[in-house]
Design a protein around this motif. Structure first.
Motif, PDB file in Angstrom:
ATOM      1  N   LEU A   1       0.825  -1.202   0.000  1.00 32.06           N
ATOM      2  CA  LEU A   1       0.000   0.000   0.000  1.00 32.06           C
ATOM      3  C   LEU A   1       0.863   1.257   0.000  1.00 32.06           C
ATOM      4  CD1 LEU A   1      -2.978   0.764  -0.019  1.00 32.06           C
ATOM      5  CD2 LEU A   1      -2.892   0.847   2.468  1.00 32.06           C
ATOM      6  N   LEU A   2       1.921   1.270   0.808  1.00 33.87           N
ATOM      7  CA  LEU A   2       2.831   2.419   0.840  1.00 33.87           C
ATOM      8  C   LEU A   2       3.515   2.603  -0.508  1.00 33.87           C
ATOM      9  CD1 LEU A   2       4.243   4.703   2.354  1.00 33.87           C
ATOM     10  CD2 LEU A   2       5.903   3.016   3.171  1.00 33.87           C
ATOM     11  N   ALA A   3       3.949   1.499  -1.126  1.00 34.80           N
ATOM     12  CA  ALA A   3       4.602   1.576  -2.444  1.00 34.80           C
ATOM     13  C   ALA A   3       3.633   2.096  -3.500  1.00 34.80           C
ATOM     14  CB  ALA A   3       5.149   0.208  -2.831  1.00 34.80           C
ATOM     15  N   ALA A   4       2.378   1.645  -3.450  1.00 34.61           N
ATOM     16  CA  ALA A   4       1.370   2.118  -4.410  1.00 34.61           C
ATOM     17  C   ALA A   4       1.104   3.604  -4.217  1.00 34.61           C
ATOM     18  CB  ALA A   4       0.085   1.318  -4.262  1.00 34.61           C
ATOM     19  N   LEU A   5       1.021   4.039  -2.964  1.00 34.10           N
ATOM     20  CA  LEU A   5       0.794   5.449  -2.669  1.00 34.10           C
ATOM     21  C   LEU A   5       1.957   6.296  -3.170  1.00 34.10           C
ATOM     22  CD1 LEU A   5      -1.097   7.469  -1.248  1.00 34.10           C
ATOM     23  CD2 LEU A   5       0.157   7.017   0.863  1.00 34.10           C
ATOM     24  N   ALA A   6       3.183   5.837  -2.931  1.00 34.75           N
ATOM     25  CA  ALA A   6       4.372   6.563  -3.404  1.00 34.75           C
ATOM     26  C   ALA A   6       4.413   6.593  -4.928  1.00 34.75           C
ATOM     27  CB  ALA A   6       5.636   5.927  -2.843  1.00 34.75           C
ATOM     28  N   ALA A   7       4.110   5.471  -5.574  1.00 42.09           N
ATOM     29  CA  ALA A   7       4.122   5.418  -7.042  1.00 42.09           C
ATOM     30  C   ALA A   7       3.091   6.373  -7.627  1.00 42.09           C
ATOM     31  CB  ALA A   7       3.859   3.991  -7.511  1.00 42.09           C
ATOM     32  N   PHE A   8       1.901   6.415  -7.025  1.00 40.06           N
ATOM     33  CA  PHE A   8       0.864   7.339  -7.513  1.00 40.06           C
ATOM     34  C   PHE A   8       1.310   8.784  -7.327  1.00 40.06           C
ATOM     35  CE2 PHE A   8      -2.843  10.019  -6.714  1.00 40.06           C
ATOM     36  CZ  PHE A   8      -3.494   9.876  -7.922  1.00 40.06           C
ATOM     37  N   THR A   9       1.817   9.097  -6.127  1.00 36.65           N
ATOM     38  CA  THR A   9       2.230  10.469  -5.826  1.00 36.65           C
ATOM     39  C   THR A   9       3.311  10.944  -6.781  1.00 36.65           C
ATOM     40  OG1 THR A   9       1.695  10.173  -3.498  1.00 36.65           O
ATOM     41  CG2 THR A   9       3.198  11.962  -4.032  1.00 36.65           C
ATOM     42  N   PHE A  10       4.359  10.159  -6.939  1.00 35.33           N
ATOM     43  CA  PHE A  10       5.456  10.579  -7.805  1.00 35.33           C
ATOM     44  C   PHE A  10       5.097  10.428  -9.279  1.00 35.33           C
ATOM     45  CE2 PHE A  10       7.688   9.648  -3.785  1.00 35.33           C
ATOM     46  CZ  PHE A  10       8.203  10.927  -3.571  1.00 35.33           C
ATOM     47  N   GLY A  11       4.211   9.495  -9.597  1.00 38.50           N
ATOM     48  CA  GLY A  11       3.759   9.347 -10.980  1.00 38.50           C
ATOM     49  C   GLY A  11       3.033  10.586 -11.475  1.00 38.50           C
ATOM     50  N   VAL A  12       2.174  11.136 -10.624  1.00 34.75           N
ATOM     51  CA  VAL A  12       1.470  12.374 -10.986  1.00 34.75           C
ATOM     52  C   VAL A  12       2.470  13.498 -11.190  1.00 34.75           C
ATOM     53  CG1 VAL A  12      -0.109  14.144 -10.115  1.00 34.75           C
ATOM     54  CG2 VAL A  12      -0.733  11.743  -9.931  1.00 34.75           C
ATOM     55  N   ALA A  13       3.466  13.593 -10.300  1.00 35.54           N
ATOM     56  CA  ALA A  13       4.470  14.651 -10.432  1.00 35.54           C
ATOM     57  C   ALA A  13       5.281  14.503 -11.718  1.00 35.54           C
ATOM     58  CB  ALA A  13       5.401  14.633  -9.224  1.00 35.54           C
ATOM     59  N   ILE A  14       5.615  13.282 -12.068  1.00 36.39           N
ATOM     60  CA  ILE A  14       6.394  13.052 -13.287  1.00 36.39           C
ATOM     61  C   ILE A  14       5.597  13.439 -14.527  1.00 36.39           C
ATOM     62  CG2 ILE A  14       7.378  11.201 -14.725  1.00 36.39           C
ATOM     63  CD1 ILE A  14       8.322   9.912 -12.051  1.00 36.39           C
TER      64      ILE A  14
ATOM     65  N   THR B   1      -0.902  18.041 -15.017  1.00 31.93           N
ATOM     66  CA  THR B   1      -1.501  16.879 -14.332  1.00 31.93           C
ATOM     67  C   THR B   1      -1.648  17.151 -12.843  1.00 31.93           C
ATOM     68  OG1 THR B   1      -0.453  15.435 -15.956  1.00 31.93           O
ATOM     69  CG2 THR B   1      -1.295  14.396 -13.955  1.00 31.93           C
ATOM     70  N   ILE B   2      -0.637  17.786 -12.240  1.00 35.89           N
ATOM     71  CA  ILE B   2      -0.710  18.127 -10.819  1.00 35.89           C
ATOM     72  C   ILE B   2      -1.890  19.051 -10.565  1.00 35.89           C
ATOM     73  CG2 ILE B   2       0.455  19.363  -8.937  1.00 35.89           C
ATOM     74  CD1 ILE B   2       3.118  18.358 -10.182  1.00 35.89           C
ATOM     75  N   ILE B   3      -2.036  20.080 -11.366  1.00 36.42           N
ATOM     76  CA  ILE B   3      -3.141  21.033 -11.200  1.00 36.42           C
ATOM     77  C   ILE B   3      -4.484  20.317 -11.377  1.00 36.42           C
ATOM     78  CG2 ILE B   3      -4.233  23.110 -12.154  1.00 36.42           C
ATOM     79  CD1 ILE B   3      -1.654  23.645 -10.572  1.00 36.42           C
ATOM     80  N   TYR B   4      -4.579  19.457 -12.357  1.00 33.72           N
ATOM     81  CA  TYR B   4      -5.814  18.708 -12.595  1.00 33.72           C
ATOM     82  C   TYR B   4      -6.151  17.812 -11.404  1.00 33.72           C
ATOM     83  CZ  TYR B   4      -9.106  15.488 -14.767  1.00 33.72           C
ATOM     84  OH  TYR B   4     -10.212  14.713 -15.041  1.00 33.72           O
ATOM     85  N   MET B   5      -5.157  17.072 -10.908  1.00 33.37           N
ATOM     86  CA  MET B   5      -5.395  16.171  -9.787  1.00 33.37           C
ATOM     87  C   MET B   5      -5.695  16.936  -8.502  1.00 33.37           C
ATOM     88  SD  MET B   5      -5.344  13.230 -11.111  1.00 33.37           S
ATOM     89  CE  MET B   5      -5.381  12.174  -9.686  1.00 33.37           C
ATOM     90  N   GLN B   6      -5.066  18.092  -8.309  1.00 33.74           N
ATOM     91  CA  GLN B   6      -5.359  18.888  -7.118  1.00 33.74           C
ATOM     92  C   GLN B   6      -6.814  19.344  -7.117  1.00 33.74           C
ATOM     93  OE1 GLN B   6      -2.283  21.924  -7.061  1.00 33.74           O
ATOM     94  NE2 GLN B   6      -1.222  20.821  -5.430  1.00 33.74           N
ATOM     95  N   ARG B   7      -7.331  19.647  -8.273  1.00 36.60           N
ATOM     96  CA  ARG B   7      -8.736  20.051  -8.361  1.00 36.60           C
ATOM     97  C   ARG B   7      -9.650  18.900  -7.915  1.00 36.60           C
ATOM     98  NH1 ARG B   7      -8.866  21.836 -13.718  1.00 36.60           N
ATOM     99  NH2 ARG B   7      -7.718  23.634 -12.998  1.00 36.60           N
ATOM    100  N   ILE B   8      -9.345  17.702  -8.350  1.00 44.63           N
ATOM    101  CA  ILE B   8     -10.146  16.527  -7.966  1.00 44.63           C
ATOM    102  C   ILE B   8     -10.028  16.268  -6.465  1.00 44.63           C
ATOM    103  CG2 ILE B   8     -10.313  14.014  -8.185  1.00 44.63           C
ATOM    104  CD1 ILE B   8      -9.465  14.389 -11.145  1.00 44.63           C
ATOM    105  N   PHE B   9      -8.788  16.264  -5.952  1.00 44.87           N
ATOM    106  CA  PHE B   9      -8.592  15.957  -4.537  1.00 44.87           C
ATOM    107  C   PHE B   9      -9.115  17.060  -3.626  1.00 44.87           C
ATOM    108  CE2 PHE B   9      -5.347  12.903  -6.163  1.00 44.87           C
ATOM    109  CZ  PHE B   9      -6.004  11.769  -5.707  1.00 44.87           C
ATOM    110  N   THR B  10      -9.122  18.296  -4.090  1.00 44.72           N
ATOM    111  CA  THR B  10      -9.706  19.379  -3.293  1.00 44.72           C
ATOM    112  C   THR B  10     -11.186  19.128  -3.076  1.00 44.72           C
ATOM    113  OG1 THR B  10      -8.078  20.981  -4.065  1.00 44.72           O
ATOM    114  CG2 THR B  10     -10.152  21.862  -3.218  1.00 44.72           C
ATOM    115  N   TRP B  11     -11.897  18.795  -4.136  1.00 47.42           N
ATOM    116  CA  TRP B  11     -13.331  18.499  -4.007  1.00 47.42           C
ATOM    117  C   TRP B  11     -13.568  17.251  -3.162  1.00 47.42           C
ATOM    118  CZ3 TRP B  11     -17.309  21.545  -4.745  1.00 47.42           C
ATOM    119  CH2 TRP B  11     -17.160  22.651  -5.571  1.00 47.42           C
ATOM    120  N   ALA B  12     -12.768  16.221  -3.395  1.00 46.64           N
ATOM    121  CA  ALA B  12     -12.936  14.969  -2.634  1.00 46.64           C
ATOM    122  C   ALA B  12     -12.695  15.197  -1.142  1.00 46.64           C
ATOM    123  CB  ALA B  12     -11.992  13.895  -3.174  1.00 46.64           C
TER     124      ALA B  12
END
Length: 194
Positions: free
Chosen positions: A73-86, A91-102
């Motif tokens: 779970l930690l590896a998946a979370l890290a992969a998602f976090t850094f994957g979005v940044a890469i 993509t970061i701005i788009y995902m922040q909009r989704i997570f802000t609402w969530a």
């Protein structure tokens, strides 16, 4: 944070690029290193807190995780976090909009649950916090928002060049203050109910 983000709107670029103007390319090496260390540190804090939250969520649904499950779970979370940044800034701005609402919807859903919870026995209520405890609490609440100071222009660089500096400062302060207070109050009420 909003105030130090004004150069991003004026220049259309990130904080560490803007900071080359006063420091020069070589002089910007130390601020860049310190900014990188801060970013890595906050990323580690966020990953750990996120992992703990996910572990508790799995436990809450009756699916306790062992060491292997937690590691995956930690590896998946890290992969998602850094994957979005890469994938880049857009993509970061788009995902922040989704997570802000969530996150906003989740917080609004928590408020009635926290307020309606009645413990079986009334907890002992302490007389109040002393000044050092209150200052530590204030520091913890403010730290997350202030931690964006070394990358503030990264978020304002897409604003129009003629954006009013006072408006950038005000809306950034308000946008940091309201969630911090709401989330802190929900946490305070949840702790008082247990």
């Amino acid at each position: 944070v909003g105030y130090v983000g004004i150069p991003g709107a004026r220049s259309g670029t990130a904080t560490l690029t803007v900071s080359r103007a006063p420091f020069g390319r070589k002089g910007n090496a130390l601020p860049s290193l310190l900014s990188w260390l801060t970013a890595v540190g906050w990323e580690a804090v966020n990953l750990v807190l996120g992992a703990f939250a996910l572990y508790a969520l799995f436990d809450g649904f009756g699916m306790p995780l062992g060491v292997l499950g937690k590691s995956i779970l930690l590896a998946a979370l890290a992969a998602f976090t850094f994957g979005v940044a890469i994938l880049g800034h857009a993509t970061i701005i788009y995902m922040q909009r989704i997570f802000t609402w969530a996150l906003g919807i989740a917080m609004l859903g928590l408020i009635p649950q926290v307020l309606s919870f009645t413990p079986a026995t009334a907890p002992a209520v302490p007389a109040g916090a002393d000044l050092p405890t209150m200052l530590i609490g204030l520091t913890l609440v403010a730290a997350m928002s202030i931690s964006y100071a070394n990358c503030a222009a990264d978020y304002t660089r897409d604003l129009p060049r003629l954006s009013i500096g006072g408006a950038i400062t005000f809306w950034s302060a308000l946008g940091s203050f309201i969630p911090a207070v709401i989330i802190t109050m929900i946490g305070y009420l949840a702790v008082r109910q247990t």
